[in-house]
Design a protein around this motif. Structure first.
Motif, PDB file in Angstrom:
ATOM      1  N   THR A 106      18.919  79.997  66.244  1.00  0.00           N
ATOM      2  CA  THR A 106      20.187  80.714  66.345  1.00  0.00           C
ATOM      3  C   THR A 106      20.765  80.450  67.721  1.00  0.00           C
ATOM      4  OG1 THR A 106      19.442  82.455  64.839  1.00  0.00           O
ATOM      5  CG2 THR A 106      21.317  82.977  66.259  1.00  0.00           C
ATOM      6  N   GLU A 108      23.441  81.645  70.374  1.00  0.00           N
ATOM      7  CA  GLU A 108      24.319  82.751  70.741  1.00  0.00           C
ATOM      8  C   GLU A 108      25.142  82.436  71.974  1.00  0.00           C
ATOM      9  OE1 GLU A 108      21.887  86.241  71.065  1.00  0.00           O
ATOM     10  OE2 GLU A 108      21.714  86.430  68.895  1.00  0.00           O
ATOM     11  N   VAL A 127      21.793  78.593  62.777  1.00  0.00           N
ATOM     12  CA  VAL A 127      22.889  79.554  62.743  1.00  0.00           C
ATOM     13  C   VAL A 127      23.639  79.428  64.061  1.00  0.00           C
ATOM     14  CG1 VAL A 127      23.551  81.987  62.649  1.00  0.00           C
ATOM     15  CG2 VAL A 127      21.663  81.144  61.222  1.00  0.00           C
ATOM     16  N   ALA A 129      26.184  81.305  66.126  1.00  0.00           N
ATOM     17  CA  ALA A 129      26.835  82.600  66.258  1.00  0.00           C
ATOM     18  C   ALA A 129      27.658  82.689  67.536  1.00  0.00           C
ATOM     19  CB  ALA A 129      25.783  83.715  66.243  1.00  0.00           C
ATOM     20  N   THR A 158      28.892  81.407  62.079  1.00  0.00           N
ATOM     21  CA  THR A 158      29.512  82.740  62.069  1.00  0.00           C
ATOM     22  C   THR A 158      30.330  82.994  63.331  1.00  0.00           C
ATOM     23  OG1 THR A 158      27.565  83.773  63.061  1.00  0.00           O
ATOM     24  CG2 THR A 158      27.644  83.695  60.653  1.00  0.00           C
TER      25      THR A 158
END
Length: 194
Positions: A106, A108, A127, A129, A158
């Motif tokens: 992920t 971030e 992912v 994000a 996302t």
């Protein structure tokens, strides 16, 4: 020292700090790191890498950071200037290579840039994000399946920014080869002109 685990032990080698990290730990960069070998995260690992405004860079080998385990990439710096980069000239010079069914990353924060910014393959999951993913050649993000229906390679966006000024923002080999790409947010941009 170049890295610290959980605001405790400091390490002169980033690989040593990564190897010492336990599940749920945070490895925080304390200085810029220029690699002469690929940095590897094994399939048994599950931790956060805080770029802390620092840069991990390489120009040799196939990737700057190879991930087989679970990793969250963040940047706690005020300027959000943390970066993982590969300055090599081959399309296989990845800043981040995520591979295998145990790999789950992920993003971030931070900027990830390479000839190919990120390659996700062989049943791995990414992912996005937050952060920024860029390329200097082939693609910002490449998603490669292995044809195994139960070991699908996936990209979920996302948030964050995926951008290119050459090549593709997102590329892959399609659902017939076991890939899933889901975009629910974020920003995908290209300045490529014909």
């Amino acid at each position: 020292f170049v890295a610290q685990v959980n605001n405790g032990t400091k390490y002169e080698s980033l690989q040593d700090a990564i190897d010492a990290a336990n599940t749920g730990d945070t490895v925080k960069l304390l200085a810029d790191v220029t690699l002469t070998d690929d940095l590897r995260i094994s399939d048994a690992k599950d931790f956060t890498l805080d770029l802390n405004g620092r840069c991990i860079s390489s120009s040799d080998g196939t990737c700057t950071l190879g991930v087989l385990g679970t990793l969250k990439i963040a940047d706690s710096s005020e300027k959000k200037s943390g970066k993982i980069e590969n300055t090599g000239n081959s399309s296989s010079n990845f800043a981040l290579l995520i591979t295998g069914t145990s790999a789950d990353v992920t993003i971030e924060g931070g900027t990830i840039v390479g000839k190919t910014g990120i390659q996700v393959q062989s049943g791995a999951a990414l992912v996005v994000a937050g952060g920024i993913i860029q390329n200097t050649g082939a693609a910002a993000v490449t998603v490669i399946g292995n044809g195994a229906p139960r070991q699908r390679t996936s990209l979920t966006v996302t948030g964050g920014v995926i951008q290119t000024n050459t090549g593709f923002a997102i590329a892959g080999n399609g659902t017939s080869d076991g890939t899933d790409i889901t975009i629910n947010g974020g920003e995908i941009t290209s300045t490529v002109s014909n």
